[in-house]
Design a protein around this motif. Structure first.
Motif, PDB file in Angstrom:
ATOM      1  N   HIS A 121       0.833  -1.207   0.000  1.00 29.65           N
ATOM      2  CA  HIS A 121       0.000   0.000   0.000  1.00 29.65           C
ATOM      3  C   HIS A 121       0.865   1.253   0.000  1.00 29.65           C
ATOM      4  CE1 HIS A 121      -3.447   2.570   0.859  1.00 29.65           C
ATOM      5  NE2 HIS A 121      -2.732   3.129   1.821  1.00 29.65           N
ATOM      6  N   TYR A 122       1.883   1.282   0.849  1.00 29.61           N
ATOM      7  CA  TYR A 122       2.746   2.458   0.931  1.00 29.61           C
ATOM      8  C   TYR A 122       3.506   2.675  -0.373  1.00 29.61           C
ATOM      9  CZ  TYR A 122       2.078   3.340   5.931  1.00 29.61           C
ATOM     10  OH  TYR A 122       1.549   3.669   7.151  1.00 29.61           O
ATOM     11  N   ALA A 123       4.043   1.597  -0.938  1.00 31.75           N
ATOM     12  CA  ALA A 123       4.817   1.715  -2.172  1.00 31.75           C
ATOM     13  C   ALA A 123       3.977   2.289  -3.310  1.00 31.75           C
ATOM     14  CB  ALA A 123       5.385   0.366  -2.569  1.00 31.75           C
ATOM     15  N   SER A 124       2.686   2.026  -3.297  1.00 35.52           N
ATOM     16  CA  SER A 124       1.808   2.561  -4.341  1.00 35.52           C
ATOM     17  C   SER A 124       1.496   4.037  -4.119  1.00 35.52           C
ATOM     18  CB  SER A 124       0.508   1.752  -4.412  1.00 35.52           C
ATOM     19  OG  SER A 124      -0.261   1.924  -3.243  1.00 35.52           O
ATOM     20  N   HIS A 125       1.845   4.570  -2.923  1.00 32.80           N
ATOM     21  CA  HIS A 125       1.596   5.981  -2.622  1.00 32.80           C
ATOM     22  C   HIS A 125       2.887   6.761  -2.380  1.00 32.80           C
ATOM     23  CE1 HIS A 125      -2.758   5.691  -2.537  1.00 32.80           C
ATOM     24  NE2 HIS A 125      -2.644   4.561  -1.878  1.00 32.80           N
ATOM     25  N   ILE A 126       4.014   6.170  -2.785  1.00 35.96           N
ATOM     26  CA  ILE A 126       5.304   6.862  -2.777  1.00 35.96           C
ATOM     27  C   ILE A 126       5.845   6.800  -4.206  1.00 35.96           C
ATOM     28  CG2 ILE A 126       7.659   6.907  -1.892  1.00 35.96           C
ATOM     29  CD1 ILE A 126       6.649   5.458   0.610  1.00 35.96           C
ATOM     30  N   LYS A 127       6.103   7.942  -4.805  1.00 38.89           N
ATOM     31  CA  LYS A 127       6.617   7.990  -6.171  1.00 38.89           C
ATOM     32  C   LYS A 127       8.033   8.541  -6.166  1.00 38.89           C
ATOM     33  CE  LYS A 127       2.197   8.691  -8.593  1.00 38.89           C
ATOM     34  NZ  LYS A 127       1.465   9.569  -9.546  1.00 38.89           N
ATOM     35  N   VAL A 128       8.897   7.884  -6.942  1.00 40.64           N
ATOM     36  CA  VAL A 128      10.298   8.295  -7.041  1.00 40.64           C
ATOM     37  C   VAL A 128      10.592   8.674  -8.490  1.00 40.64           C
ATOM     38  CG1 VAL A 128      12.698   7.645  -6.652  1.00 40.64           C
ATOM     39  CG2 VAL A 128      10.895   6.696  -5.181  1.00 40.64           C
ATOM     40  N   SER A 129      11.152   9.842  -8.683  1.00 38.43           N
ATOM     41  CA  SER A 129      11.511  10.275 -10.039  1.00 38.43           C
ATOM     42  C   SER A 129      12.743   9.528 -10.520  1.00 38.43           C
ATOM     43  CB  SER A 129      11.806  11.777 -10.049  1.00 38.43           C
ATOM     44  OG  SER A 129      13.113  12.034  -9.552  1.00 38.43           O
ATOM     45  N   PRO A 130      13.000   9.558 -11.822  1.00 38.65           N
ATOM     46  CA  PRO A 130      14.311   9.100 -12.295  1.00 38.65           C
ATOM     47  C   PRO A 130      15.409   9.998 -11.718  1.00 38.65           C
ATOM     48  CG  PRO A 130      12.755   9.355 -14.118  1.00 38.65           C
ATOM     49  CD  PRO A 130      12.125   9.988 -12.923  1.00 38.65           C
ATOM     50  N   TYR A 131      16.635   9.611 -11.953  1.00 38.39           N
ATOM     51  CA  TYR A 131      17.812  10.362 -11.498  1.00 38.39           C
ATOM     52  C   TYR A 131      18.014  11.518 -12.478  1.00 38.39           C
ATOM     53  CZ  TYR A 131      22.729  10.902  -9.943  1.00 38.39           C
ATOM     54  OH  TYR A 131      23.930  11.359  -9.450  1.00 38.39           O
ATOM     55  N   ILE A 132      17.625  12.739 -12.072  1.00 37.32           N
ATOM     56  CA  ILE A 132      17.619  13.884 -12.990  1.00 37.32           C
ATOM     57  C   ILE A 132      18.368  15.063 -12.380  1.00 37.32           C
ATOM     58  CG2 ILE A 132      15.478  13.258 -14.182  1.00 37.32           C
ATOM     59  CD1 ILE A 132      13.950  15.114 -12.309  1.00 37.32           C
ATOM     60  N   LYS A 133      18.699  16.022 -13.236  1.00 38.95           N
ATOM     61  CA  LYS A 133      19.385  17.218 -12.760  1.00 38.95           C
ATOM     62  C   LYS A 133      18.400  18.083 -11.969  1.00 38.95           C
ATOM     63  CE  LYS A 133      22.153  21.172 -14.173  1.00 38.95           C
ATOM     64  NZ  LYS A 133      22.757  21.940 -15.295  1.00 38.95           N
ATOM     65  N   LEU A 134      18.752  18.381 -10.710  1.00 36.23           N
ATOM     66  CA  LEU A 134      17.889  19.175  -9.836  1.00 36.23           C
ATOM     67  C   LEU A 134      18.607  20.399  -9.283  1.00 36.23           C
ATOM     68  CD1 LEU A 134      16.249  16.286  -7.762  1.00 36.23           C
ATOM     69  CD2 LEU A 134      15.187  17.594  -9.616  1.00 36.23           C
ATOM     70  N   GLY A 135      19.874  20.601  -9.678  1.00 42.81           N
ATOM     71  CA  GLY A 135      20.623  21.691  -9.074  1.00 42.81           C
ATOM     72  C   GLY A 135      20.784  21.440  -7.587  1.00 42.81           C
ATOM     73  N   HIS A 136      20.531  22.480  -6.787  1.00 44.97           N
ATOM     74  CA  HIS A 136      20.628  22.315  -5.336  1.00 44.97           C
ATOM     75  C   HIS A 136      19.330  21.786  -4.743  1.00 44.97           C
ATOM     76  CE1 HIS A 136      22.356  22.700  -1.444  1.00 44.97           C
ATOM     77  NE2 HIS A 136      21.596  23.682  -1.049  1.00 44.97           N
ATOM     78  N   GLY A 137      18.239  21.857  -5.500  1.00 44.72           N
ATOM     79  CA  GLY A 137      16.972  21.292  -5.047  1.00 44.72           C
ATOM     80  C   GLY A 137      16.164  22.160  -4.099  1.00 44.72           C
ATOM     81  N   GLN A 138      16.635  23.381  -3.805  1.00 45.11           N
ATOM     82  CA  GLN A 138      15.924  24.229  -2.848  1.00 45.11           C
ATOM     83  C   GLN A 138      15.138  25.351  -3.507  1.00 45.11           C
ATOM     84  OE1 GLN A 138      18.578  25.404   0.348  1.00 45.11           O
ATOM     85  NE2 GLN A 138      18.089  23.538   1.456  1.00 45.11           N
ATOM     86  N   ALA A 139      15.081  25.344  -4.827  1.00 47.13           N
ATOM     87  CA  ALA A 139      14.217  26.266  -5.549  1.00 47.13           C
ATOM     88  C   ALA A 139      13.119  25.423  -6.174  1.00 47.13           C
ATOM     89  CB  ALA A 139      15.005  27.025  -6.610  1.00 47.13           C
ATOM     90  N   ILE A 140      12.035  25.232  -5.433  1.00 44.98           N
ATOM     91  CA  ILE A 140      11.060  24.191  -5.776  1.00 44.98           C
ATOM     92  C   ILE A 140       9.654  24.642  -5.390  1.00 44.98           C
ATOM     93  CG2 ILE A 140      11.417  23.026  -3.551  1.00 44.98           C
ATOM     94  CD1 ILE A 140      11.047  20.346  -4.996  1.00 44.98           C
ATOM     95  N   GLY A 141       8.675  24.127  -6.088  1.00 46.14           N
ATOM     96  CA  GLY A 141       7.271  24.401  -5.786  1.00 46.14           C
ATOM     97  C   GLY A 141       6.396  23.453  -6.573  1.00 46.14           C
ATOM     98  N   SER A 142       5.078  23.581  -6.426  1.00 47.29           N
ATOM     99  CA  SER A 142       4.196  22.656  -7.132  1.00 47.29           C
ATOM    100  C   SER A 142       2.823  23.254  -7.353  1.00 47.29           C
ATOM    101  CB  SER A 142       4.069  21.329  -6.366  1.00 47.29           C
ATOM    102  OG  SER A 142       3.620  21.543  -5.047  1.00 47.29           O
ATOM    103  N   SER A 143       2.151  22.724  -8.367  1.00 46.05           N
ATOM    104  CA  SER A 143       0.745  23.039  -8.651  1.00 46.05           C
ATOM    105  C   SER A 143      -0.036  21.743  -8.524  1.00 46.05           C
ATOM    106  CB  SER A 143       0.624  23.624 -10.059  1.00 46.05           C
ATOM    107  OG  SER A 143       0.972  22.648 -11.033  1.00 46.05           O
TER     108      SER A 143
END
Length: 508
Positions: free
Chosen positions: A316-338
């Protein structure tokens, strides 16, 4: 002569015994065992998972890949059978079972749909930034260094379109990279009078001097069992989720750099029940993974122990946790979502200031892959504002923080998208550095309802109105670094390091 005959007879008998043993143990002989795990890329079609596989084929069907299509999948073993190739999969760090190779995406290159660049002669776009993954004939993820591109880089000095071709073996893909036509895009005026800021406070410099109760060698980094409540100046933050140390096999167990998901969280974003954190395997890495959790489906404590959960809970948990591929994210602290997308600025946090453009990645929540890329710039005439911290209020609005160190104040910029064009306007400024020892900003978010910003340094949070008017200081006294801030529906979400802990509190 008799001794030689006896010796030959003994050798012949030994060979026959070995042959009989091999014949009765097909699954052992045909297994290819890897010392470290490779990363596999899941496809969209559901396949059964089996307990056992021999040369004749699989037996003991007990589950389906439908629960794990967006998980981190690794493998150490494969077996050739009469019914095809089968791999023993490890899901989010937990050994699961055998699945047919057809489940994986084989001989494919996944890239963004399009790339749109602002004109800027100082910026060269690396086409490999647009790649989600590359796989070989067995569905194993391939290092980008092995992928050929028709263009090694694309300069954004002049408008026009360049089609980039990607190849690896029989895998092919292409993407159109367009340099936009407005040569003045991104050039704005920074002239707002800075508002008075807070008295500068002192704090530690470097890594956190403390950790959560059990995140240390003395407690063997075991799971947390008690929730926290951190209070300061009217703000109360309570534990929402303790995250797993790894959403994969742990240190040094993968044969490729794409495999490890953990252990360093950086930026976060929360939208409704979707919580996403950028995760890296080192603090200097520019590539990493995004991990998204459905907060409505996961207990705040249980996710720490994915490999030890009972099977039904893990599934159940694995179906509600999504992992992206290994991608360029820079430092990762400039982030947001819609509602449908995650946005990340893949910047270089080592650059104090630069006239380079910066890349915005739009990542689909549905499958955690890059959908499209834009570059943008914020320049005050010819003076650049290279952005380290930003947040996204929606699909068309980004807020950016810039530390004007030469003049000792912070600037706030609103950048609005129309089509592929990103237009900046300064909305505020605040005098001072907030922190006295030069520690970097570790979290930045915008509260749309109250039109205010929250800025995090170590265990301090500063609240500032959109125009730069200082409002409040919250010192949480936890001696753990803040690794991201996010505001959504009247709540402030704060991520702490060591162990990764998401907290939330009502915004006053």
């Amino acid at each position: 002569m008799k001794k030689r005959i006896k010796s030959l007879a003994l050798i012949t008998n030994l060979i026959l015994v070995i042959a009989l043993f091999i014949g009765s143990n097909n699954s052992v002989v045909s297994a290819k065992t890897y010392h470290k795990a490779v990363t596999k890329i899941a496809g969209n079609v559901n396949y059964p998972i089996y307990h056992h596989v021999s040369k004749k084929g699989p037996t003991g069907k007990f589950s389906s890949t439908k629960y794990f299509k967006f998980a981190q999948i690794q493998s150490k073993q494969s077996i050739s059978t009469k019914k095809g190739e089968y791999w023993k999969i490890i899901v989010d760090g937990r050994p699961v079972g055998w699945v047919k190779q057809d489940f994986f995406v084989c001989n494919q290159i996944s890239v963004a749909k399009n790339v749109s660049l602002v004109q800027n002669s100082a910026f060269n776009f690396d086409p490999k930034d647009a790649v989600n993954y590359v796989t070989d004939a067995q569905g194993t993820a391939i290092d980008l260094a092995k992928v050929k591109t028709s263009h090694s880089s694309i300069n954004s000095a002049s408008p026009g379109k360049t089609t980039v071709e990607y190849t690896y073996g029989s895998a092919k893909a292409s993407v159109d990279v367009v340099v936009r036509s407005d040569k003045n895009e991104g050039i704005a005026r920074a002239g707002l009078r800075p508002m008075n800021g807070p008295k500068e406070v002192s704090t530690w410099k470097g890594s956190s001097p403390s950790s959560s109760r059990n995140w240390n060698a003395a407690h063997n980094f075991r799971s947390e069992t008690r929730a926290n409540a951190f209070r300061s100046n009217g703000l109360t933050l309570k534990t929402i989720l303790f995250q797993p140390r790894f959403v994969s096999l742990d240190y040094n167990k993968a044969a490729d750099k794409m495999g490890q998901v953990g252990v360093i969280p950086e930026g976060i974003t929360v939208k409704d029940s979707n919580f996403t954190v950028a995760v890296f395997n080192s603090s200097s890495a520019a590539y990493g993974h995004l991990v998204s959790y459905n907060l409505n489906q996961i207990n705040k404590f249980k996710a720490q122990n994915l490999p030890q959960l009972k099977w039904s809970t893990f599934k159940h948990y694995a179906s509600h946790i999504k992992v992206s591929p290994y991608i360029k994210l820079g430092h990762g602290q400039a982030i947001g979502s819609s509602e449908n997308y995650i946005y990340v600025i893949a910047n270089n946090n080592k650059s104090k200031n630069s006239n380079n453009s910066e890349e915005i990645l739009q990542i689909r929540k549905s499958d955690m892959k890059i959908n499209q890329i834009w570059s943008f710039r914020i320049w005050n005439g010819t003076s650049p504002r290279y952005i380290h911290n930003a947040t996204f209020a929606d699909d068309n609005t980004m807020y950016c923080l810039f530390h004007n160190g030469a003049n000792n104040y912070y600037e706030y910029w609103k950048v609005t998208r129309s089509g592929d064009t990103w237009t900046p306007i300064q909305v505020g400024a605040t005098k001072g550095n907030f922190i006295s020892n030069g520690s970097p900003v570790q979290g930045f978010t915008y509260d749309k309802k109250h039109r205010q910003f929250f800025i995090g340094f170590n265990d301090y949070i500063f609240k500032v109105a959109e125009n730069g008017t200082y409002q409040a200081t919250h010192h949480l006294h936890v001696k753990r670094e803040i690794e991201g801030l996010s505001a959504d529906k009247g709540k402030l979400y704060v991520e702490f390091a060591q162990r990764g802990e998401l907290t939330a509190g009502k915004i006053n």
